[in-house]
Design an enzyme around this catalytic site. Sequence first.
Site, mmCIF file in Angstrom:
data_model
loop_
_atom_site.group_PDB
_atom_site.id
_atom_site.type_symbol
_atom_site.label_atom_id
_atom_site.label_comp_id
_atom_site.label_asym_id
_atom_site.label_seq_id
_atom_site.Cartn_x
_atom_site.Cartn_y
_atom_site.Cartn_z
ATOM 1 N N SER A 152 36.427 56.146 20.174
ATOM 2 C CA SER A 152 35.075 56.012 20.731
ATOM 3 C C SER A 152 34.674 57.255 21.512
ATOM 4 O O SER A 152 35.428 57.737 22.353
ATOM 5 C CB SER A 152 35.025 54.822 21.710
ATOM 6 O OG SER A 152 35.335 53.636 21.069
ATOM 7 N N HIS A 157 31.545 54.720 16.622
ATOM 8 C CA HIS A 157 32.561 55.036 15.612
ATOM 9 C C HIS A 157 31.819 55.413 14.335
ATOM 10 O O HIS A 157 31.038 54.635 13.805
ATOM 11 C CB HIS A 157 33.465 53.822 15.361
ATOM 12 C CG HIS A 157 34.460 53.584 16.449
ATOM 13 N ND1 HIS A 157 35.772 53.944 16.348
ATOM 14 C CD2 HIS A 157 34.322 53.025 17.662
ATOM 15 C CE1 HIS A 157 36.409 53.623 17.460
ATOM 16 N NE2 HIS A 157 35.546 53.056 18.275
ATOM 17 N N HIS A 214 39.691 48.328 13.549
ATOM 18 C CA HIS A 214 40.402 47.663 14.646
ATOM 19 C C HIS A 214 40.868 46.282 14.191
ATOM 20 O O HIS A 214 40.176 45.620 13.410
ATOM 21 C CB HIS A 214 39.490 47.463 15.864
ATOM 22 C CG HIS A 214 38.989 48.735 16.467
ATOM 23 N ND1 HIS A 214 37.871 49.376 15.992
ATOM 24 C CD2 HIS A 214 39.451 49.469 17.502
ATOM 25 C CE1 HIS A 214 37.663 50.467 16.715
ATOM 26 N NE2 HIS A 214 38.608 50.552 17.638
ATOM 27 N N TYR A 246 40.697 43.641 15.809
ATOM 28 C CA TYR A 246 39.755 42.589 16.226
ATOM 29 C C TYR A 246 38.552 42.443 15.293
ATOM 30 O O TYR A 246 37.812 41.471 15.382
ATOM 31 C CB TYR A 246 39.280 42.806 17.676
ATOM 32 C CG TYR A 246 38.545 44.095 17.946
ATOM 33 C CD1 TYR A 246 37.242 44.325 17.486
ATOM 34 C CD2 TYR A 246 39.145 45.098 18.699
ATOM 35 C CE1 TYR A 246 36.574 45.505 17.742
ATOM 36 C CE2 TYR A 246 38.485 46.287 18.963
ATOM 37 C CZ TYR A 246 37.203 46.485 18.484
ATOM 38 O OH TYR A 246 36.547 47.658 18.745
ATOM 39 N N GLU A 247 38.362 43.408 14.406
ATOM 40 C CA GLU A 247 37.217 43.308 13.489
ATOM 41 C C GLU A 247 37.475 42.303 12.374
ATOM 42 O O GLU A 247 36.546 41.705 11.851
ATOM 43 C CB GLU A 247 36.901 44.682 12.887
ATOM 44 C CG GLU A 247 36.328 45.647 13.912
ATOM 45 C CD GLU A 247 36.295 47.069 13.392
ATOM 46 O OE1 GLU A 247 35.289 47.447 12.782
ATOM 47 O OE2 GLU A 247 37.275 47.800 13.594
ATOM 48 N N ALA A 281 39.989 55.637 23.321
ATOM 49 C CA ALA A 281 39.517 55.400 24.686
ATOM 50 C C ALA A 281 40.388 54.275 25.236
ATOM 51 O O ALA A 281 40.706 53.328 24.515
ATOM 52 C CB ALA A 281 38.055 54.981 24.666
ATOM 53 N N MET A 338 42.790 48.819 22.517
ATOM 54 C CA MET A 338 42.678 47.854 21.412
ATOM 55 C C MET A 338 42.931 48.506 20.049
ATOM 56 O O MET A 338 42.506 47.975 19.027
ATOM 57 C CB MET A 338 41.281 47.241 21.420
ATOM 58 C CG MET A 338 40.878 46.622 22.742
ATOM 59 S SD MET A 338 39.173 46.033 22.693
ATOM 60 C CE MET A 338 38.888 45.680 24.435
ATOM 61 N N SER A 339 43.581 49.655 20.025
ATOM 62 C CA SER A 339 43.752 50.357 18.735
ATOM 63 C C SER A 339 45.091 51.077 18.699
ATOM 64 O O SER A 339 46.013 50.759 19.443
ATOM 65 C CB SER A 339 42.602 51.355 18.552
ATOM 66 O OG SER A 339 42.708 52.417 19.487
ATOM 67 N N ASN A 348 38.227 53.919 32.175
ATOM 68 C CA ASN A 348 38.056 52.962 33.285
ATOM 69 C C ASN A 348 39.420 52.591 33.834
ATOM 70 O O ASN A 348 40.438 52.751 33.158
ATOM 71 C CB ASN A 348 37.358 51.687 32.776
ATOM 72 C CG ASN A 348 38.115 51.040 31.631
ATOM 73 O OD1 ASN A 348 38.022 51.489 30.481
ATOM 74 N ND2 ASN A 348 38.869 50.013 31.925
ATOM 75 N N HIS A 395 31.427 48.135 27.058
ATOM 76 C CA HIS A 395 31.551 49.190 26.047
ATOM 77 C C HIS A 395 30.703 50.400 26.432
ATOM 78 O O HIS A 395 31.081 51.553 26.164
ATOM 79 C CB HIS A 395 31.155 48.648 24.667
ATOM 80 C CG HIS A 395 31.407 49.622 23.557
ATOM 81 N ND1 HIS A 395 32.679 50.073 23.235
ATOM 82 C CD2 HIS A 395 30.573 50.265 22.705
ATOM 83 C CE1 HIS A 395 32.601 50.937 22.232
ATOM 84 N NE2 HIS A 395 31.328 51.068 21.888
HETATM 85 N N1 HPA Z 1 41.012 47.614 27.913
HETATM 86 C C1 HPA Z 1 41.135 47.671 26.572
HETATM 87 N N2 HPA Z 1 40.603 48.607 25.832
HETATM 88 C C2 HPA Z 1 39.895 49.574 26.452
HETATM 89 C C3 HPA Z 1 39.731 49.577 27.841
HETATM 90 C C4 HPA Z 1 40.322 48.543 28.616
HETATM 91 O O1 HPA Z 1 40.229 48.479 29.855
HETATM 92 N N3 HPA Z 1 38.973 50.668 28.132
HETATM 93 C C5 HPA Z 1 38.717 51.300 26.952
HETATM 94 N N4 HPA Z 1 39.264 50.633 25.933
#
Ligand code: HPA
Length: 270
Positions: free
Chosen positions: A28, A59, A81, A83-84, A111, A206-207, A230, A242
């Site tokens: 991302s 993406h 991903h 989750y998709e 990310a 998540m990847s 973050n 996001h």
């Molecule tokens: N958690 C999961 N995936 C992420 C996060 C997070 O805090 N930040 C960016 N991708």
Amino acid sequence: MFEAATATAALIRKEIPEAPEVAMVLGSGLGAIAEAVRQPVALRYVDLPGFPEPTVAGHGGSLVLGRLAGRRVAVMQGRAHYYESGRADGMNLALATLKELGCRRLILTNAAGSLRDDVGPGRLMLLRDHINFAGVSPLFGLAGNARFVDLVDAYDPAACDKLVALSRQLDIPLAEGVYVWFCGPHFETPAEIGAARLLGGDAVGMSTVPEVIVARLLGLKVTALSMITNLAAGMSTEPLSHAQTMQHATAAAGDMMRLLTAFLEDSGDD
Ligand code: HPA
């Protein structure tokens, strides 16, 4: 094992003047790296059988082949991903295709949330290892003994050491750590983040992990870098979204670009 990759590789070969040696996957907010590719040939995933159909804003959905820092690269702008689709094998055929085209090294970017108070948004983190908290594998359903992949040193230690040295030369602060893979698409709970910290994690996302696993099966050398967007859930008062991920990812993209360019220039034909 991934027979369909042969046909897709043949299709790509017809479009490009020279075979790629390094594959990259952009996370991302990192699309700008693909724009820096010289003499680019951009192919849309929808035209490449086996490539994913990304659904996440930010993406890209194309494969860009050309030169970056003098190296022959194949850059995936966007990834599948877990989750998709609820399947962890969404990147298998694409990565097998890049291997078939001649890539020996894979650079993954993403990310991620930080599990460390001392590593905040905008920082880069080099991944040294991972914890598979999603509990699934991209190799589910494969047959044969090759599926029992050894994941010791999955993140090429020599490349890690080189990146640390380069980051010092370039004065780019580079954290190092263990990435914990959560399934998403929801963010984690503060209790899950507390558990991940206790278990020795440094970043969450998540990847990436399924890509590392299949890449090791394919024999690719793997390097992975996170852009911290973050502090993870419960570690700060800022709500997770996001939009926040995209904002901080874009801010850190310059450092990522400089570091990766130096790495590519430095890594010769290994
Ligand atoms: N958690 C999961 N995936 C992420 C996060 C997070 O805090 N930040 C960016 N991708």
